[in-house]
Design an enzyme around this catalytic site. Structure first.
Site, PDB file in Angstrom:
ATOM      1  N   LYS A  54       0.837  -1.201   0.000  1.00 35.33           N
ATOM      2  CA  LYS A  54       0.000   0.000   0.000  1.00 35.33           C
ATOM      3  C   LYS A  54       0.878   1.259   0.000  1.00 35.33           C
ATOM      4  O   LYS A  54       0.666   2.174  -0.796  1.00 35.33           O
ATOM      5  CB  LYS A  54      -0.889   0.021   1.246  1.00 35.33           C
ATOM      6  N   ASN A  55       1.864   1.274   0.894  1.00 36.33           N
ATOM      7  CA  ASN A  55       2.609   2.518   1.089  1.00 36.33           C
ATOM      8  C   ASN A  55       3.544   2.876  -0.061  1.00 36.33           C
ATOM      9  O   ASN A  55       4.025   4.002  -0.138  1.00 36.33           O
ATOM     10  CB  ASN A  55       3.382   2.477   2.405  1.00 36.33           C
ATOM     11  N   ARG A 110      -4.707  10.777   4.495  1.00 30.33           N
ATOM     12  CA  ARG A 110      -3.651  11.776   4.617  1.00 30.33           C
ATOM     13  C   ARG A 110      -2.666  11.719   3.453  1.00 30.33           C
ATOM     14  O   ARG A 110      -2.085  12.730   3.067  1.00 30.33           O
ATOM     15  CB  ARG A 110      -2.886  11.565   5.917  1.00 30.33           C
ATOM     16  N   CYS A 161      -4.789  12.775  13.268  1.00 31.86           N
ATOM     17  CA  CYS A 161      -5.103  11.364  13.070  1.00 31.86           C
ATOM     18  C   CYS A 161      -5.181  10.701  14.411  1.00 31.86           C
ATOM     19  O   CYS A 161      -4.900  11.311  15.437  1.00 31.86           O
ATOM     20  CB  CYS A 161      -4.097  10.697  12.150  1.00 31.86           C
ATOM     21  N   ARG A 216       0.125  14.817  13.180  1.00 30.48           N
ATOM     22  CA  ARG A 216       1.030  14.404  12.091  1.00 30.48           C
ATOM     23  C   ARG A 216       1.212  15.604  11.182  1.00 30.48           C
ATOM     24  O   ARG A 216       0.498  15.782  10.215  1.00 30.48           O
ATOM     25  CB  ARG A 216       0.447  13.202  11.352  1.00 30.48           C
ATOM     26  N   PRO A 217       2.191  16.426  11.505  1.00 29.01           N
ATOM     27  CA  PRO A 217       2.370  17.669  10.761  1.00 29.01           C
ATOM     28  C   PRO A 217       2.850  17.438   9.328  1.00 29.01           C
ATOM     29  O   PRO A 217       3.303  16.341   8.993  1.00 29.01           O
ATOM     30  CB  PRO A 217       3.439  18.412  11.571  1.00 29.01           C
ATOM     31  N   ILE A 218       2.735  18.497   8.502  1.00 23.00           N
ATOM     32  CA  ILE A 218       3.258  18.404   7.129  1.00 23.00           C
ATOM     33  C   ILE A 218       4.261  19.529   6.863  1.00 23.00           C
ATOM     34  O   ILE A 218       4.541  19.868   5.728  1.00 23.00           O
ATOM     35  CB  ILE A 218       2.127  18.454   6.078  1.00 23.00           C
ATOM     36  N   ASP A 219       4.788  20.094   7.975  1.00 20.54           N
ATOM     37  CA  ASP A 219       5.707  21.225   7.835  1.00 20.54           C
ATOM     38  C   ASP A 219       6.919  20.890   6.954  1.00 20.54           C
ATOM     39  O   ASP A 219       7.409  21.733   6.205  1.00 20.54           O
ATOM     40  CB  ASP A 219       6.163  21.697   9.233  1.00 20.54           C
ATOM     41  N   LEU A 220       7.404  19.649   7.026  1.00 22.74           N
ATOM     42  CA  LEU A 220       8.597  19.293   6.247  1.00 22.74           C
ATOM     43  C   LEU A 220       8.296  19.276   4.753  1.00 22.74           C
ATOM     44  O   LEU A 220       9.134  19.646   3.937  1.00 22.74           O
ATOM     45  CB  LEU A 220       9.137  17.932   6.696  1.00 22.74           C
ATOM     46  N   ASP A 249       4.918   0.660  11.879  1.00 20.85           N
ATOM     47  CA  ASP A 249       3.693   0.017  11.400  1.00 20.85           C
ATOM     48  C   ASP A 249       3.571  -1.447  11.839  1.00 20.85           C
ATOM     49  O   ASP A 249       2.546  -2.085  11.581  1.00 20.85           O
ATOM     50  CB  ASP A 249       3.597   0.109   9.870  1.00 20.85           C
ATOM     51  N   VAL A 271       8.913   6.908  16.383  1.00 23.39           N
ATOM     52  CA  VAL A 271       8.366   7.606  15.214  1.00 23.39           C
ATOM     53  C   VAL A 271       7.072   8.319  15.610  1.00 23.39           C
ATOM     54  O   VAL A 271       6.927   9.514  15.373  1.00 23.39           O
ATOM     55  CB  VAL A 271       8.128   6.622  14.038  1.00 23.39           C
ATOM     56  N   ARG A 311      -8.524  -0.287   4.986  1.00 24.12           N
ATOM     57  CA  ARG A 311      -7.679   0.721   4.328  1.00 24.12           C
ATOM     58  C   ARG A 311      -6.333   0.113   3.942  1.00 24.12           C
ATOM     59  O   ARG A 311      -5.693   0.602   3.013  1.00 24.12           O
ATOM     60  CB  ARG A 311      -7.429   1.895   5.282  1.00 24.12           C
TER      61      ARG A 311
END
Ligand code: UD1
Length: 424
Positions: A22-23, A93, A117, A122-126, A307, A329, A399
């Protein structure tokens, strides 16, 4: 809604072929947005909710897709929109993966901000920092990220990530392959899913060096072409099936794997007392009838994956002694603990580590899944619990696991899917 009803006590035994990852599928599908040259054919794509959501997202942008027998065909020639709406991003996401390719190909992207979540912020700043480095002007208003390539086209840059991020690494890769000049990414994620994305981009004509390492150098191209590609196996699904054999005292062979992608997990199974044998494309786990407490710390690849942390915790409830489980993580990824304890486990939380005292006999009851891997953990517990365990809200599991109940049933589990209503 659907629930899974599991009657514990059956051994998991037999052979199975690993599903597609999936990933890696998600960024690979997003990367098709980089080329409007023709139709992509992607094989070994798992039949999952997240894939269906991504298809919907691509369709919304103007792409045409079809999905049959785990082969996804995608044509992005007629993509016109650069807007990823809230309704789709909130479901998944990973929709943020369209930011890099849209920005690189069209010079503009508008992507709804993903929400929180179930296991913490779970930031997206990067992702945003990296796009800015590549020459994007980013504004955030009314819940959308609006990104515009300031010079019409992105420009290569040096990007050093302070934290290893799979998503941000994938996004930058997809942006940099069409940028003008050279981009270097340091402290890049080296997960096999990123390696697979690199192989896919290379097949499309991208120039990437350092694939499989934490330093990637990308020389941007003017355009890329459509290709046919075979996706890699899902190391988390495979690890979950191995855990199912280990927790039930069974034995299983999984074919179609790359054992080196699972090294850290396989080492832990061996340390816990299981017999593990690998060939070039298969892994066999045999229970020795005894599990020893084995501590793990989840960290970026090649260490033990976050995971698999929840599934490992389920396994450790049956191991002799106390194991310590830490997640570096996602520090708050412990939603499964109260549910495991309701089944009879004895797990304490101490800061960012969990202490699992085993072995504890588990007894079946209703449990609620709150996220994808927490659900997998509860299914594993159900396989060994006395009586019936009902895992509610299976949509989380759907999912990320293709036909989980069929696959486990084919290996001897007593598990069925049923409809239920949460209102009585
Ligand atoms: C991906 C996987 C997910 C897995 C995770 C870690 C997909 C679709 N999902 O998620 O299953 O659990 O990798 O292996 O592939 N971070 C920031 N800022 C950012 C981005 C991330 O601080 O902009 C932090 C996160 O909060 C987290 C760490 O970096 O603590 C790693 O997250 P990341 O690798 O980005 O996870 P995802 O790509 O979202």
């Amino acid at each position: 809604m659907d629930k899974l009803v599991i009657t514990g006590g059956k051994r998991i035994e037999g052979e199975i072929t690993a599903a597609g990852s999936k990933n890696s599928s998600l960024p690979i599908i997003a990367a098709t947005l980089l080329s409007g040259s023709g139709t992509f054919r992607l094989h070994r794509i798992p039949d999952l909710k997240d894939i269906a959501t991504f298809r919907q997202l691509l369709g919304h942008l103007g792409a045409e897709t079809a999905f049959e027998d785990n082969t996804l065909t995608v044509s992005t020639a007629r993509v016109e929109s650069v807007l990823a709406p809230y309704e789709l991003v909130k479901k998944m996401r990973a929709s943020i993966y369209v930011l890099g390719p849209l920005l690189a190909r069209f010079g503009h992207a508008r992507v709804s901000l993903p929400g929180g979540c179930a296991f913490g912020p779970r930031p997206i700043d990067l992702h945003l920092m990296a796009m800015e480095k590549l020459g994007a002007k980013i504004t955030i208003e009314t819940g959308f990220i609006d990104a515009v390539a300031e010079h019409g086209r992105l420009r290569g840059a040096e990007i050093d990530f302070p934290v290893t991020s799979v998503g941000a690494t994938g996004n930058v890769l997809m942006a940099a392959v069409l940028a003008e000049g050279t981009t270097t990414i340091t402290n890049a994620a080296a997960e096999p899913e990123i390696e697979a994305l690199c192989q896919f981009l290379r097949a499309m004509g991208a120039e990437i060096e350092g694939v499989g390492t934490t330093t990637l150098t990308i020389r941007g191209r003017e355009s890329l072409r459509h290709v046919e590609f075979e996706n890699i196996f899902d190391r988390i699904e495979a690890g979950t099936i191995l855990a199912a054999a280990a927790i039930t005292g069974g034995s299983v062979t999984i074919r179609g794997v790359i054992a080196s992608h699972m090294e850290a997990v396989l080492r832990k199974f061996a340390e816990a007392g299981c017999r593990v044998d690998t060939t070039e494309d298969s892994v066999t786990l045999q229970s020795t009838g005894r599990l020893t407490a084995t501590s793990i710390a989840a960290e970026p690849f090649p260490a033990f994956p976050t995971d698999m942390q929840a599934q490992w915790m389920a396994l450790m409830t049956q191991a002799e002694g106390t194991s310590e489980i830490t997640d570096h993580v996602y520090h708050e990824r412990f939603n499964h603990i109260p549910e495991l304890n309701r089944l009879g486990a004895h797990i304490e939380i101490d800061g960012n580590r969990a202490l699992v005292h085993g072995p504890q006999a588990l007894s079946g009851t209703k449990v609620m899944s709150t996220d994808l891997r927490a659900s997998a953990c509860l299914v594993l517990a159900g396989l060994v619990a006395d009586g019936a365990t009902e895992v509610l809200r299976v949509y989380h599991l759907d999912r990320g696991y293709e036909r989980i109940e069929e696959r486990l049933r084919s290996l001897g589990a007593k598990i069925r899917r049923e409809k239920y209503s949460e209102f009585g």
